[in-house]
Design an enzyme around this catalytic site. Structure first.
Site, short mmCIF file in Angstrom:
data_model
loop_
_atom_site.label_atom_id
_atom_site.label_comp_id
_atom_site.label_asym_id
_atom_site.label_seq_id
_atom_site.Cartn_x
_atom_site.Cartn_y
_atom_site.Cartn_z
N LYS A 110 -5.67 13.35 26.17
CA LYS A 110 -4.93 13.47 24.90
C LYS A 110 -4.95 12.10 24.23
O LYS A 110 -5.09 11.07 24.89
CB LYS A 110 -3.47 13.87 25.18
CG LYS A 110 -2.82 14.58 24.02
CD LYS A 110 -3.25 16.03 23.96
CE LYS A 110 -2.52 16.83 22.93
NZ LYS A 110 -2.82 18.27 23.04
N ASP A 150 -5.10 18.19 16.79
CA ASP A 150 -3.78 18.43 17.36
C ASP A 150 -2.80 18.32 16.19
O ASP A 150 -3.21 18.50 15.04
CB ASP A 150 -3.51 17.40 18.47
CG ASP A 150 -2.39 17.81 19.39
OD1 ASP A 150 -2.60 18.66 20.25
OD2 ASP A 150 -1.27 17.27 19.25
P1 NAD Z 1 1.47 24.15 12.53
O1 NAD Z 1 1.80 22.79 12.06
O2 NAD Z 1 0.41 24.93 11.85
O3 NAD Z 1 2.79 25.08 12.49
C1 NAD Z 1 4.02 24.68 13.00
C2 NAD Z 1 5.07 25.63 12.44
O4 NAD Z 1 6.33 25.32 13.06
C3 NAD Z 1 5.30 25.52 10.93
O5 NAD Z 1 5.52 26.81 10.41
C4 NAD Z 1 6.59 24.70 10.83
O6 NAD Z 1 7.29 24.96 9.64
C5 NAD Z 1 7.31 25.23 12.04
N1 NAD Z 1 8.39 24.38 12.51
C6 NAD Z 1 8.40 23.04 12.64
N2 NAD Z 1 9.61 22.65 13.08
C7 NAD Z 1 10.35 23.76 13.24
C8 NAD Z 1 11.65 24.02 13.67
N3 NAD Z 1 12.48 23.02 14.02
N4 NAD Z 1 12.07 25.29 13.71
C9 NAD Z 1 11.27 26.31 13.34
N5 NAD Z 1 10.02 26.13 12.92
C10 NAD Z 1 9.57 24.87 12.89
O7 NAD Z 1 1.16 23.99 14.10
P2 NAD Z 1 0.37 25.00 15.03
O8 NAD Z 1 -1.04 24.58 15.11
O9 NAD Z 1 0.75 26.39 14.67
O10 NAD Z 1 1.01 24.64 16.47
C11 NAD Z 1 2.27 25.14 16.86
C12 NAD Z 1 2.52 24.78 18.30
O11 NAD Z 1 1.48 25.32 19.11
C13 NAD Z 1 2.54 23.28 18.61
O12 NAD Z 1 3.47 23.05 19.65
C14 NAD Z 1 1.15 23.00 19.12
O13 NAD Z 1 1.11 21.86 19.99
C15 NAD Z 1 0.90 24.29 19.90
N6 NAD Z 1 -0.51 24.55 20.12
C16 NAD Z 1 -1.36 24.73 19.05
C17 NAD Z 1 -2.70 25.01 19.28
C18 NAD Z 1 -3.63 25.27 18.13
O14 NAD Z 1 -4.76 25.68 18.39
N7 NAD Z 1 -3.22 25.09 16.89
C19 NAD Z 1 -3.19 25.09 20.59
C20 NAD Z 1 -2.31 24.92 21.66
C21 NAD Z 1 -0.97 24.65 21.40
#
Ligand code: NAD
Length: 420
Positions: A110, A150
Site C-alpha cells: 500500500k 485507492d
Molecule cells: P468513493 O469515494 O467512490 O465512495 C465513498 C462513499 O462513501 C461516498 O458516497 C461518500 O459520500 C460516502 N461517505 C463518506 N463518508 C461517509 C460517512 N461518514 N457516512 C456515510 N457515507 C459516507 O469510494 P469507493 O471506491 O466506493 O470505496 C468505498 C470503500 O470501499 C472504501 O473503504 C474503500 O477503501 C473500499 N474499497 C474500494 C475498492 C474499489 O475498488 N473502489 C476496493 C476495495 C475496497
C-alpha cells in the site's frame, strides 16, 4: 530522498489484536510469527511539487511492501491528508491477506501521499502523481510491486503514473500499475469489480445456508463506486434495498427503494439530488432492522459505541476495516455474522490481477470473460472459507485470516526463508 524505515514494532496494533488468537505458538513457530510480524520493506520519502503559484512544496509519502512471499506487491495509492505510516502498514498487511485468501499470485502493499487533493488544481494533481513516480520508481515494477488506485486516486491518475514510469524506463510497461484507463491497458469490468465480487460473496453465503438473496432486506452505507454499484447489482438480483446513504444524507423505505431512479438522480451530484424519499440519519441506517448491513463508505463505522444497537443479522464489509477491533467480539456475542473485508471486497484486486495478466500476455479479455472468471474464482475462494467455518459462521474473519496466513507461510517455507 528515500528513507528505509526500521522500527521495532512494525505490525500495526489493530492487526496484532486481530492476529493474537491466530498467531499462537501452538499454531506457528517463532520464525513464522516473526516473519509475519514485520513488513518486508517500508519507504518514506518527500514528493516535491511545483504549485501553480510557482512555490515548491514537499509532501510526505510512503510505500509499504508487506509481503512478497507469493508474488509482487499489490495495493493502492491514496491521496489523503490523514495518510500516515501506521495506516499504510495496516492496509498493506490486509492486502497481503486478501491476495492470499483469493489465491492470486501477489504479495501485499500500500502507499499514499499525505495531501488534501481538494486543495490542488487538476494540473497540480497530475504533477504530484508524476513526481511521486519519479521518487518511487526504483521500488515498483510489474514483477516487484504493482500499485493501483485507492482513496482519491483514479484511472486518470494511474494513466499519468504509468506514463511517467514509461518515460523513466524508456519503454511502456503497462503491468506496473493497474486500474488504468482502458486506452492504456486497463481491464473491462474493473469499475464495478469490487461490488460484483461482493454480491457474489453474499449470494454464496446465503446459498451455503440453504437460503437465497431474493427478498432479503439490505442497508448500504456509502453511495460511491462500491456502494452504488452493489446496491444496483443486489437490487437487480432480487434483494430489497431499504436504506442507502452518502456523507450528506440517508434514505429509508420499508417497501424497498427505487434504486434505478435513485442512481440516475445521484449521478448528477449525489444523494442530495434525490427527492420524495424519507430521510434518516446515518446512525439510523447503521442500526436499521435489516437482514444485511453493507458498510461501503469509510473505516471504523461500527464501533464499541454502536455495536450493541446493530440489528442486522449479517454484515458484508465492502469498505476496508469498517468494524473496529473492539466491536468484533460484541457483534459475535450478539450472533451477528461478519463477512470480512479481505473476502467481501476482494473482487477489485481480483480484476486488477486480470488486468496484469492481460498486460503481461498482451491479450485483452471481453467483459463476459472478466465477469465469468471473477464469479468462478471468488465463489471458489469464499466456498473454501465457508467449508472451514463452523455452522454458526461467527468466526469468518478468523477463518479467513487463518487460511490466508497458512498460504503466506507456506510460500515463505518453500522459498527457504524460514530456514536461513
Ligand atoms: P468513493 O469515494 O467512490 O465512495 C465513498 C462513499 O462513501 C461516498 O458516497 C461518500 O459520500 C460516502 N461517505 C463518506 N463518508 C461517509 C460517512 N461518514 N457516512 C456515510 N457515507 C459516507 O469510494 P469507493 O471506491 O466506493 O470505496 C468505498 C470503500 O470501499 C472504501 O473503504 C474503500 O477503501 C473500499 N474499497 C474500494 C475498492 C474499489 O475498488 N473502489 C476496493 C476495495 C475496497
Amino acid at each position: 530522498m528515500i528513507n528505509y524505515i526500521q522500527e521495532d514494532k512494525n505490525i500495526c496494533i489493530d492487526c496484532r489484536t486481530r492476529l493474537s488468537n491466530i498467531l499462537k505458538p501452538e499454531n506457528y513457530s517463532d520464525a513464522e510469527i516473526h516473519l509475519l510480524d514485520k513488513p518486508k520493506r517500508m519507504v518514506s520519502f518527500t514528493v516535491p511539487l511545483k504549485m501553480d503559484s510557482g512555490e515548491v512544496r514537499g509532501f510526505n509519502a510512503y510505500r509499504v511492501l508487506y509481503s512478497d512471499a507469493r508474488g509482487p506487491g499489490k495495493g493502492g495509492i491514496r491521496f489523503h491528508h490523514e495518510v500516515d505510516l501506521e495506516e499504510v502498514k495496516n492496509l498493506a498487511f490486509l492486502m497481503a491477506l486478501k491476495c492470499a485468501l483469493v489465491e492470486i499470485p501477489f504479495g501485499g502493499a500500500k502507499g499514499g501521499i499525505e495531501v488534501d487533493p481538494r486543495q490542488l488544481s487538476a494540473g497540480e494533481i497530475e504533477r504530484l502523481a508524476r513526481s511521486f513516480i519519479q521518487e518511487l520508481h526504483p521500488f515498483i515494477g510489474d514483477r516487484i510491486d504493482v500499485p493501483a488506485p485507492d482513496v482519491n486516486t483514479n484511472a486518470t491518475i494511474m494513466g499519468y503514473m504509468v506514463d511517467e514510469y514509461a518515460k523513466l524506463k524508456g519503454q511502456f510497461i503497462p503491468g506496473v500499475i493497474t486500474g488504468k484507463p482502458l486506452a492504456l491497458g486497463g481491464s473491462k469490468g474493473r469499475n464495478e469489480a469490487t461490488s460484483l465480487g461482493g454480491a457474489h460473496v453474499l449470494k454464496t453465503y446465503f446459498n451455503h445456508r440453504g437460503e437465497t438473496l431474493e427478498g432479503k432486506t439490505i442497508a448500504v452505507q456509502g453511495f460511491g463506486n462500491v456502494g452504488a454499484n452493489i446496491a444496483r447489482i443486489l437490487h437487480e438480483w432480487g434483494a430489497k434495498i431499504v436504506a442507502v446513504s452518502d456523507a450528506e444524507t440517508a434514505f429509508y423505505a420499508e417497501e424497498g427503494l427505487d434504486i434505478p431512479t435513485i442512481l440516475e438522480a445521484a449521478n448528477n451530484g449525489g444523494l442530495k439530488q434525490v427527492s420524495g424519499v424519507t430521510t434518516i440519519t446515518n446512525d439510523e441506517l447503521l442500526t436499521a432492522a435489516v437482514d444485511v448491513l453493507i458498510p461501503a463508505a469509510i473505516s471504523h463505522q461500527i464501533t464499541a459505541q454502536n455495536a450493541k444497537l446493530i440489528k442486522a443479522k449479517t454484515i458484508l464489509e465492502m469498505a476496508n476495516d469498517p468494524v473496529t477491533v473492539d466491536a468484533d467480539p460484541m457483534l459475535r456475542d450478539q450472533g451477528i455474522v461478519v463477512i470480512p473485508d479481505i473476502m467481501a471486497n476482494a473482487g477489485g484486486v481480483m480484476v486488477s490481477y486480470f488486468e496484469w495478466v492481460q498486460n503481461s500476455s498482451n491479450d485483452y479479455w471481453s467483459l463476459e470473460r472478466v465477469y465469468g472468471e471473477l464469479e468462478e474464482r471468488i465463489t471458489l475462494a469464499f466456498g473454501r472459507v465457508l467449508d472451514a467455518a463452523d455452522d454458526t459462521y461467527l468466526s469468518l474473519r478468523t477463518d479467513s485470516y487463518r487460511l490466508a496466513i497458512d498460504r503466506i507461510i507456506e510460500a515463505e517455507r518453500v522459498r527457504g526463508r524460514l530456514s536461513i
